[in-house]
Design an enzyme around this catalytic site. Structure first.
Site, PDB file in Angstrom:
ATOM      1  N   PRO A   5       0.738  -1.241  -0.167  1.00 16.76           N
ATOM      2  CA  PRO A   5       0.228  -0.212   0.316  1.00 16.76           C
ATOM      3  C   PRO A   5       1.014   1.746   0.033  1.00 16.76           C
ATOM      4  O   PRO A   5       1.775   1.549   1.049  1.00 16.76           O
ATOM      5  CB  PRO A   5      -0.924   0.040   0.961  1.00 16.76           C
ATOM      6  CG  PRO A   5      -0.117  -0.732   1.938  1.00 16.76           C
ATOM      7  CD  PRO A   5       0.564  -2.685   1.065  1.00 16.76           C
ATOM      8  N   ASN A   6       0.597   2.018  -0.974  1.00 17.93           N
ATOM      9  CA  ASN A   6       1.033   3.690  -1.126  1.00 17.93           C
ATOM     10  C   ASN A   6       2.372   3.944  -1.764  1.00 17.93           C
ATOM     11  O   ASN A   6       2.850   4.771  -1.729  1.00 17.93           O
ATOM     12  CB  ASN A   6       1.597   4.319   0.384  1.00 17.93           C
ATOM     13  CG  ASN A   6      -0.581   4.090   0.798  1.00 17.93           C
ATOM     14  OD1 ASN A   6      -1.088   4.547   0.193  1.00 17.93           O
ATOM     15  ND2 ASN A   6      -0.295   3.979   1.788  1.00 17.93           N
ATOM     16  N   ARG A  13       4.726  11.825  -3.149  1.00 19.34           N
ATOM     17  CA  ARG A  13       4.864  12.684  -1.986  1.00 19.34           C
ATOM     18  C   ARG A  13       5.907  11.767  -1.225  1.00 19.34           C
ATOM     19  O   ARG A  13       6.786  11.311  -1.332  1.00 19.34           O
ATOM     20  CB  ARG A  13       3.543  12.949  -1.298  1.00 19.34           C
ATOM     21  CG  ARG A  13       2.580  12.960  -1.936  1.00 19.34           C
ATOM     22  CD  ARG A  13       1.073  13.005  -1.523  1.00 19.34           C
ATOM     23  NE  ARG A  13       0.163  13.456  -2.545  1.00 19.34           N
ATOM     24  CZ  ARG A  13      -0.642  12.539  -3.080  1.00 19.34           C
ATOM     25  NH1 ARG A  13      -1.283  11.587  -2.290  1.00 19.34           N
ATOM     26  NH2 ARG A  13      -0.884  13.114  -4.363  1.00 19.34           N
ATOM     27  N   TYR A  18      11.242   8.876   1.515  1.00 12.37           N
ATOM     28  CA  TYR A  18      11.764   7.789   0.671  1.00 12.37           C
ATOM     29  C   TYR A  18      12.284   8.320  -0.960  1.00 12.37           C
ATOM     30  O   TYR A  18      12.633   7.379  -1.602  1.00 12.37           O
ATOM     31  CB  TYR A  18       9.684   7.118   0.429  1.00 12.37           C
ATOM     32  CG  TYR A  18       9.721   6.801   1.702  1.00 12.37           C
ATOM     33  CD1 TYR A  18       9.535   5.822   2.442  1.00 12.37           C
ATOM     34  CD2 TYR A  18       8.445   7.547   1.583  1.00 12.37           C
ATOM     35  CE1 TYR A  18       8.835   5.004   2.809  1.00 12.37           C
ATOM     36  CE2 TYR A  18       7.313   7.238   3.014  1.00 12.37           C
ATOM     37  CZ  TYR A  18       7.956   6.193   3.820  1.00 12.37           C
ATOM     38  OH  TYR A  18       7.267   5.414   4.890  1.00 12.37           O
ATOM     39  N   ASN A  69       8.847  -5.731  -0.919  1.00 11.97           N
ATOM     40  CA  ASN A  69       7.903  -4.672  -0.015  1.00 11.97           C
ATOM     41  C   ASN A  69       6.172  -4.131   0.752  1.00 11.97           C
ATOM     42  O   ASN A  69       5.868  -3.861  -0.267  1.00 11.97           O
ATOM     43  CB  ASN A  69       8.391  -3.237  -0.406  1.00 11.97           C
ATOM     44  CG  ASN A  69       8.220  -1.905   0.903  1.00 11.97           C
ATOM     45  OD1 ASN A  69       7.590  -2.362   1.818  1.00 11.97           O
ATOM     46  ND2 ASN A  69       9.103  -1.016   0.604  1.00 11.97           N
ATOM     47  N   ALA A  72       2.527  -0.755   5.004  1.00 14.27           N
ATOM     48  CA  ALA A  72       2.416  -0.882   6.526  1.00 14.27           C
ATOM     49  C   ALA A  72       2.046  -2.151   7.135  1.00 14.27           C
ATOM     50  O   ALA A  72       1.463  -2.828   7.575  1.00 14.27           O
ATOM     51  CB  ALA A  72       1.022  -0.001   6.233  1.00 14.27           C
ATOM     52  N   ASP A  82       0.922 -15.612   6.722  1.00  9.62           N
ATOM     53  CA  ASP A  82       0.234 -17.075   6.497  1.00  9.62           C
ATOM     54  C   ASP A  82       0.880 -17.205   4.808  1.00  9.62           C
ATOM     55  O   ASP A  82       1.043 -19.067   5.261  1.00  9.62           O
ATOM     56  CB  ASP A  82      -0.849 -17.327   6.602  1.00  9.62           C
ATOM     57  CG  ASP A  82      -1.372 -16.694   8.335  1.00  9.62           C
ATOM     58  OD1 ASP A  82      -0.285 -17.620   9.333  1.00  9.62           O
ATOM     59  OD2 ASP A  82      -2.494 -17.258   8.509  1.00  9.62           O
ATOM     60  N   GLU A  93      12.131  -9.469   1.841  1.00 11.53           N
ATOM     61  CA  GLU A  93      11.000  -8.422   2.582  1.00 11.53           C
ATOM     62  C   GLU A  93      12.485  -7.565   2.429  1.00 11.53           C
ATOM     63  O   GLU A  93      13.248  -7.148   2.476  1.00 11.53           O
ATOM     64  CB  GLU A  93      10.816  -8.472   3.667  1.00 11.53           C
ATOM     65  CG  GLU A  93       9.770  -7.376   4.494  1.00 11.53           C
ATOM     66  CD  GLU A  93       9.831  -8.210   6.533  1.00 11.53           C
ATOM     67  OE1 GLU A  93       9.323  -8.827   6.585  1.00 11.53           O
ATOM     68  OE2 GLU A  93      10.065  -6.567   6.465  1.00 11.53           O
ATOM     69  N   HIS A  95      12.624  -2.952   2.415  1.00 13.95           N
ATOM     70  CA  HIS A  95      12.427  -1.627   2.738  1.00 13.95           C
ATOM     71  C   HIS A  95      12.922  -0.626   2.921  1.00 13.95           C
ATOM     72  O   HIS A  95      14.107   0.088   3.056  1.00 13.95           O
ATOM     73  CB  HIS A  95      12.119  -1.543   4.266  1.00 13.95           C
ATOM     74  CG  HIS A  95      10.649  -3.022   5.262  1.00 13.95           C
ATOM     75  ND1 HIS A  95       9.259  -2.836   4.877  1.00 13.95           N
ATOM     76  CD2 HIS A  95      10.632  -3.805   5.626  1.00 13.95           C
ATOM     77  CE1 HIS A  95       8.799  -3.275   5.371  1.00 13.95           C
ATOM     78  NE2 HIS A  95       9.581  -4.573   5.518  1.00 13.95           N
ATOM     79  N   ILE A  96      12.440   0.618   2.020  1.00  7.12           N
ATOM     80  CA  ILE A  96      13.105   1.408   1.695  1.00  7.12           C
ATOM     81  C   ILE A  96      13.722   2.549   3.279  1.00  7.12           C
ATOM     82  O   ILE A  96      15.023   2.428   2.773  1.00  7.12           O
ATOM     83  CB  ILE A  96      12.133   2.424   1.005  1.00  7.12           C
ATOM     84  CG1 ILE A  96      11.738   1.863  -0.241  1.00  7.12           C
ATOM     85  CG2 ILE A  96      12.564   4.003   0.303  1.00  7.12           C
ATOM     86  CD1 ILE A  96      10.856   2.874  -0.839  1.00  7.12           C
ATOM     87  N   SER A  97      12.832   2.646   3.624  1.00  3.48           N
ATOM     88  CA  SER A  97      13.585   2.908   4.769  1.00  3.48           C
ATOM     89  C   SER A  97      14.283   2.500   6.212  1.00  3.48           C
ATOM     90  O   SER A  97      13.634   0.986   6.088  1.00  3.48           O
ATOM     91  CB  SER A  97      12.451   3.918   5.337  1.00  3.48           C
ATOM     92  OG  SER A  97      11.603   3.976   6.420  1.00  3.48           O
ATOM     93  N   ARG A 102      12.719   4.897  12.845  1.00  5.17           N
ATOM     94  CA  ARG A 102      11.738   5.466  12.851  1.00  5.17           C
ATOM     95  C   ARG A 102      10.720   4.885  14.265  1.00  5.17           C
ATOM     96  O   ARG A 102      10.953   4.780  15.218  1.00  5.17           O
ATOM     97  CB  ARG A 102      10.806   5.121  11.547  1.00  5.17           C
ATOM     98  CG  ARG A 102      11.258   5.016   9.868  1.00  5.17           C
ATOM     99  CD  ARG A 102      11.054   5.085   8.902  1.00  5.17           C
ATOM    100  NE  ARG A 102       9.570   6.039   8.611  1.00  5.17           N
ATOM    101  CZ  ARG A 102       8.808   5.790   8.104  1.00  5.17           C
ATOM    102  NH1 ARG A 102       9.035   4.604   6.902  1.00  5.17           N
ATOM    103  NH2 ARG A 102       8.223   6.719   8.214  1.00  5.17           N
TER     104      ARG A 102
HETATM  105  O1  CA2 Z   1      10.811   1.869   3.716  1.00  7.97           O
HETATM  106  C1  CA2 Z   1       9.620   1.292   3.496  1.00  7.97           C
HETATM  107  O2  CA2 Z   1       9.784   0.690   2.198  1.00  7.97           O
HETATM  108  C2  CA2 Z   1       8.121   1.032   4.394  1.00  7.97           C
HETATM  109  O3  CA2 Z   1       8.097  -0.577   3.720  1.00  7.97           O
HETATM  110  C3  CA2 Z   1       7.368   1.939   3.876  1.00  7.97           C
HETATM  111  C4  CA2 Z   1       6.485   1.825   4.047  1.00  7.97           C
HETATM  112  C5  CA2 Z   1       5.874   1.791   5.785  1.00  7.97           C
HETATM  113  O4  CA2 Z   1       4.788   1.702   6.193  1.00  7.97           O
HETATM  114  C6  CA2 Z   1       6.543   0.587   6.488  1.00  7.97           C
HETATM  115  O5  CA2 Z   1       6.673   0.845   7.491  1.00  7.97           O
HETATM  116  C7  CA2 Z   1       8.497   1.067   5.538  1.00  7.97           C
HETATM  117  C8  CA2 Z   1       5.188   3.105   3.585  1.00  7.97           C
HETATM  118  C9  CA2 Z   1       4.783   3.095   2.344  1.00  7.97           C
HETATM  119  C10 CA2 Z   1       4.311   5.052   1.883  1.00  7.97           C
HETATM  120  O6  CA2 Z   1       5.267   4.738   0.752  1.00  7.97           O
HETATM  121  C11 CA2 Z   1       4.586   6.417   0.652  1.00  7.97           C
HETATM  122  C12 CA2 Z   1       5.483   6.981  -0.532  1.00  7.97           C
HETATM  123  C13 CA2 Z   1       5.581   8.607  -1.204  1.00  7.97           C
HETATM  124  C14 CA2 Z   1       4.315   8.917  -0.004  1.00  7.97           C
HETATM  125  C15 CA2 Z   1       3.845   8.632   0.964  1.00  7.97           C
HETATM  126  C16 CA2 Z   1       3.872   7.070   1.033  1.00  7.97           C
END
Ligand code: CA2
Length: 139
Positions: A5-6, A13, A18, A69, A72, A82, A93, A95-97, A102
């Site tokens: 998601p997102n 944004r 990110y 990835n 959330a 599962d 898995e 994650h960018i960040s 965090r």
């Molecule tokens: O760091 C990551 O890759 C995350 O998977 C990114 C998720 C976050 O919920 C994880 O804790 C860590 C959020 C992705 C949302 O990406 C956005 C990108 C641009 C603007 C808003 C959200």
């Protein structure tokens, strides 16, 4: 490659968290990387937990591995735990960040224990590292 998601908002944004790149940029880079090794990349993104479950079920037996990835859903989804456990595909898995630097609710992954490995905190480079980890020539 599967993104949750997102992540379709990458580059549009929250660039300070990110980065400037888009999901399309990552897709282009990883496609090129795996093609250099004679592999093909399919890439999907969904904002829906059940759809991610469906995609992973359908991927079993069809692909050699998954760069995932879960965004959330990493921190909440027993359903994704599962399905990753149920399928025989190696799932990495990504994650960018750095989720550990965090908010506390991001520190826990419900998926890490059933994944082949986890790569966090290296920006979009993490997808590249995951692809290299899945490519047999790299082992
Ligand atoms: O760091 C990551 O890759 C995350 O998977 C990114 C998720 C976050 O919920 C994880 O804790 C860590 C959020 C992705 C949302 O990406 C956005 C990108 C641009 C603007 C808003 C959200």
């Amino acid at each position: 490659m599967l993104n949750g998601p997102n992540l379709n908002l990458l580059g549009k944004r929250e660039n300070e968290v990110y980065g400037e790149f888009t999901l399309q940029d990552i897709e282009n880079e990883i496609t090129k990387l795996v093609e250099d090794y004679g592999y093909r990349l399919d890439s999907k993104q969904s904002n829906h937990e059940g759809e991610l479950v469906d995609i992973l079920q359908a991927a079993d037996g069809e692909y050699d591995g998954v760069i995932f990835n879960p965004a959330a859903y990493t921190h909440t989804s027993v359903a994704l735990h599962d399905v990753i456990k149920a399928i025989s595909l190696p799932v990495i898995e990504v994650h960018i960040s750095n989720i550990h630097s965090r908010e506390e609710f991001r520190h826990k992954s419900l998926l890490a224990s059933v994944c082949y490995g986890q790569i966090i905190g290296f920006g979009k480079q993490g997808y590249r590292l995951a692809a290299l980890a899945l490519l047999p020539e790299q082992k």
